[in-house]
Design a protein around this motif. Structure first.
Motif, PDB file in Angstrom:
ATOM      1  N   LEU A  65       5.901  11.812  -4.865  1.00  0.00           N
ATOM      2  CA  LEU A  65       5.113  10.758  -4.203  1.00  0.00           C
ATOM      3  C   LEU A  65       5.922   9.697  -4.617  1.00  0.00           C
ATOM      4  N   SER A  66       5.999   8.797  -3.675  1.00  0.00           N
ATOM      5  CA  SER A  66       6.700   7.398  -3.052  1.00  0.00           C
ATOM      6  C   SER A  66       5.294   6.576  -2.994  1.00  0.00           C
ATOM      7  N   LEU A  67       5.313   5.535  -4.229  1.00  0.00           N
ATOM      8  CA  LEU A  67       3.693   4.771  -4.126  1.00  0.00           C
ATOM      9  C   LEU A  67       4.003   3.291  -3.983  1.00  0.00           C
ATOM     10  N   ASP A  68       4.108   2.615  -2.628  1.00  0.00           N
ATOM     11  CA  ASP A  68       4.371   1.490  -2.684  1.00  0.00           C
ATOM     12  C   ASP A  68       2.828   0.338  -3.519  1.00  0.00           C
ATOM     13  N   TYR A  69       3.418  -0.714  -4.067  1.00  0.00           N
ATOM     14  CA  TYR A  69       2.054  -0.922  -5.587  1.00  0.00           C
ATOM     15  C   TYR A  69       0.746  -2.049  -3.784  1.00  0.00           C
ATOM     16  N   GLN A  70       1.510  -2.494  -3.073  1.00  0.00           N
ATOM     17  CA  GLN A  70       1.073  -3.401  -2.092  1.00  0.00           C
ATOM     18  C   GLN A  70       0.114  -2.477  -1.262  1.00  0.00           C
ATOM     19  N   SER A  71       0.397  -1.019  -1.888  1.00  0.00           N
ATOM     20  CA  SER A  71      -0.596  -0.134  -0.465  1.00  0.00           C
ATOM     21  C   SER A  71      -2.071   0.836  -1.449  1.00  0.00           C
ATOM     22  N   ILE A  72      -1.478   1.221  -2.419  1.00  0.00           N
ATOM     23  CA  ILE A  72      -2.566   1.659  -3.205  1.00  0.00           C
ATOM     24  C   ILE A  72      -3.374   1.138  -3.854  1.00  0.00           C
ATOM     25  N   ASP A  73      -4.356   2.201  -4.538  1.00  0.00           N
ATOM     26  CA  ASP A  73      -5.900   1.519  -5.120  1.00  0.00           C
ATOM     27  C   ASP A  73      -5.264   0.535  -6.070  1.00  0.00           C
ATOM     28  N   THR A 110       8.035  -0.362  -5.385  1.00  0.00           N
ATOM     29  CA  THR A 110       8.112   1.384  -4.963  1.00  0.00           C
ATOM     30  C   THR A 110       7.388   2.006  -6.412  1.00  0.00           C
ATOM     31  N   ALA A 111       7.367   2.821  -6.319  1.00  0.00           N
ATOM     32  CA  ALA A 111       7.217   3.894  -7.577  1.00  0.00           C
ATOM     33  C   ALA A 111       7.418   5.501  -7.033  1.00  0.00           C
ATOM     34  N   LYS A 112       8.322   5.894  -7.751  1.00  0.00           N
ATOM     35  CA  LYS A 112       8.675   7.386  -7.771  1.00  0.00           C
ATOM     36  C   LYS A 112       8.139   8.301  -9.085  1.00  0.00           C
ATOM     37  N   VAL A 113       6.462   9.160  -8.055  1.00  0.00           N
ATOM     38  CA  VAL A 113       5.867   9.676  -9.448  1.00  0.00           C
ATOM     39  C   VAL A 113       5.885  10.653  -9.270  1.00  0.00           C
ATOM     40  N   VAL A 114       4.951  12.055  -9.821  1.00  0.00           N
ATOM     41  CA  VAL A 114       5.091  13.430  -9.619  1.00  0.00           C
ATOM     42  C   VAL A 114       3.528  13.432  -9.608  1.00  0.00           C
ATOM     43  N   LEU A 115       2.471  13.502  -9.004  1.00  0.00           N
ATOM     44  CA  LEU A 115       1.133  13.640  -8.930  1.00  0.00           C
ATOM     45  C   LEU A 115       0.623  15.521  -9.584  1.00  0.00           C
ATOM     46  N   TYR A 116       0.391  15.333 -10.772  1.00  0.00           N
ATOM     47  CA  TYR A 116      -0.028  16.505 -10.855  1.00  0.00           C
ATOM     48  C   TYR A 116      -1.603  16.661 -10.650  1.00  0.00           C
ATOM     49  N   LYS A 124       8.345   9.074 -12.214  1.00  0.00           N
ATOM     50  CA  LYS A 124      10.056   8.916 -12.295  1.00  0.00           C
ATOM     51  C   LYS A 124      10.480   7.396 -13.066  1.00  0.00           C
ATOM     52  N   GLU A 125      10.016   6.497 -11.722  1.00  0.00           N
ATOM     53  CA  GLU A 125      11.057   5.790 -11.695  1.00  0.00           C
ATOM     54  C   GLU A 125      10.074   4.492 -10.808  1.00  0.00           C
ATOM     55  N   LYS A 126      10.322   3.269 -11.021  1.00  0.00           N
ATOM     56  CA  LYS A 126       9.424   2.044 -11.195  1.00  0.00           C
ATOM     57  C   LYS A 126      11.159   0.825  -9.936  1.00  0.00           C
ATOM     58  N   ILE A 127      10.890   0.842  -9.126  1.00  0.00           N
ATOM     59  CA  ILE A 127      11.615   0.279  -8.291  1.00  0.00           C
ATOM     60  C   ILE A 127      11.626  -1.332  -7.765  1.00  0.00           C
ATOM     61  N   GLY A 128      12.031  -1.817  -7.999  1.00  0.00           N
ATOM     62  CA  GLY A 128      11.826  -3.168  -7.603  1.00  0.00           C
ATOM     63  C   GLY A 128      11.478  -4.226  -8.309  1.00  0.00           C
ATOM     64  N   SER A 129      11.127  -5.423  -7.746  1.00  0.00           N
ATOM     65  CA  SER A 129      10.248  -6.531  -8.176  1.00  0.00           C
ATOM     66  C   SER A 129       9.771  -7.267  -7.832  1.00  0.00           C
ATOM     67  N   TYR A 130       8.647  -7.233  -7.880  1.00  0.00           N
ATOM     68  CA  TYR A 130       7.232  -7.866  -7.429  1.00  0.00           C
ATOM     69  C   TYR A 130       6.231  -9.060  -8.741  1.00  0.00           C
ATOM     70  N   THR A 131       5.843 -10.319  -7.448  1.00  0.00           N
ATOM     71  CA  THR A 131       4.739 -11.199  -8.648  1.00  0.00           C
ATOM     72  C   THR A 131       4.261 -11.123  -7.382  1.00  0.00           C
ATOM     73  N   PRO A 132       2.385 -10.260  -7.166  1.00  0.00           N
ATOM     74  CA  PRO A 132       0.864 -10.820  -6.978  1.00  0.00           C
ATOM     75  C   PRO A 132       0.930 -11.752  -6.950  1.00  0.00           C
ATOM     76  N   SER A 133       0.015 -11.969  -6.266  1.00  0.00           N
ATOM     77  CA  SER A 133      -0.711 -13.884  -6.374  1.00  0.00           C
ATOM     78  C   SER A 133      -2.174 -13.802  -7.786  1.00  0.00           C
ATOM     79  N   PHE A 134      -2.477 -14.897  -7.916  1.00  0.00           N
ATOM     80  CA  PHE A 134      -3.158 -14.716  -9.254  1.00  0.00           C
ATOM     81  C   PHE A 134      -4.365 -14.477  -8.819  1.00  0.00           C
TER      82      PHE A 134
END
Length: 276
Positions: free
Chosen positions: A190-198, A158-164, A229-239
């Motif tokens: 915004l709070s962005l989930d890696y697996q849900s965004i473009d 997950t990433a905590k970001v500010v959209l401008y 602002k902050e990137k949270i957690g660690s995720y290894t995507p598939s190839f």
């Protein structure tokens, strides 16, 4: 009093002499093209690099210029004007508006045009150098590389970001250094989930350090920029999810190696005199 005046005059004379030496002094000669001490000092200050690193970069620049001449690489007036028109359109301006904008920033438009032409000549040179790059890169090699280096491709959960968001990129550029929110810039946390965004946005945010801005992205009717602002957690995507990124990394690595080898060989046989 006279002694003080003589001392001050002597110091001023020494400073003027030093300044003249900086501007006119030669640090090196590459293929009969000089590199001045002033160029070395200016680049050193600009990049906050060492004097040797600045000199090496300038030597590389002169080698590029010499090779462009040797290979008869050129840019036509049509190509140059087309590139400038394209840059103007990207900034939402006509050619005349863009020219006025450049001049309003205190830059001579002819100098700007020459810089664009130099960049285009470099691009053509690099294209010729890198013509063979990527021929050995394929999905099988990418999979092997991914399996051997899984930690390199870990991303945030997950990433905590500010959209401008703004109507033109200049406002977002100004926002980067402004302590407060500018009038024409909209913002949203915004709070962005890696697996849900473009995937493209995910890759950009993954490649941006905490506390930094992403590049400016063009949308349908606005320009966007994200402050991470902050990137949270660690995720290894598939190839399969990062296959293009892995292939791109291998391709970029091959490009960098080709370029380094090319200019190392060029420098080895070039006429270079280091005078300072």
């Amino acid at each position: 009093m006279k002694k003080l005046l003589f001392l001050a005059a002597g110091m001023l004379s020494a400073l003027n002499l030093y300044s003249a030496q900086m501007i006119n002094g030669i640090a090196a000669i590459v293929e009969n093209e000089p590199i001045t001490l002033y160029e070395v000092y200016s680049l050193k200050e600009q990049l906050r690099a060492s004097e040797q690193d600045a000199l090496n970069l300038l030597i590389r620049d002169r080698l590029e210029d010499a090779q462009i001449k040797n290979l008869n690489i050129s840019v036509t007036p049509f190509e140059l004007n087309d590139r400038i028109e394209s840059i103007a359109k990207q900034n939402g301006m006509t050619n005349s508006q863009f020219r006025s904008s450049i001049q309003a920033q205190g830059m001579d438009f002819l100098e700007f045009k020459n810089n664009i032409e130099k960049k285009m000549l470099q691009e053509k040179l690099y294209k010729s150098i890198l013509a063979e790059a990527g021929k050995n890169v394929n999905e099988q090699k990418a999979k092997m590389y991914f399996d051997a280096n899984p930690d390199k491709f870990k991303v945030f959960s997950t990433a905590k970001v500010v959209l401008y968001r703004a109507k033109n990129p200049e406002e977002l550029e100004a926002q980067k250094t402004s302590p407060s929110l500018l009038n024409n810039v909209q913002t949203q946390e915004l709070s962005l989930d890696y697996q849900s965004i473009d995937p493209r946005l995910a890759a950009i945010i993954a490649g941006t350090n905490n506390g930094e801005f992403t590049q400016i992205l063009q949308g349908a009717d606005s320009f966007d920029m994200f402050y991470v602002k902050e990137k949270i957690g660690s995720y290894t995507p598939s190839f399969a999810d990062v296959k293009d990124n892995v292939i791109n990394e291998l391709y970029q690595g091959e490009q960098e190696k080709l370029m380094a080898d090319y200019f190392d060989k060029l420098r080895a046989k070039a006429k270079i005199q280091i005078l300072r």
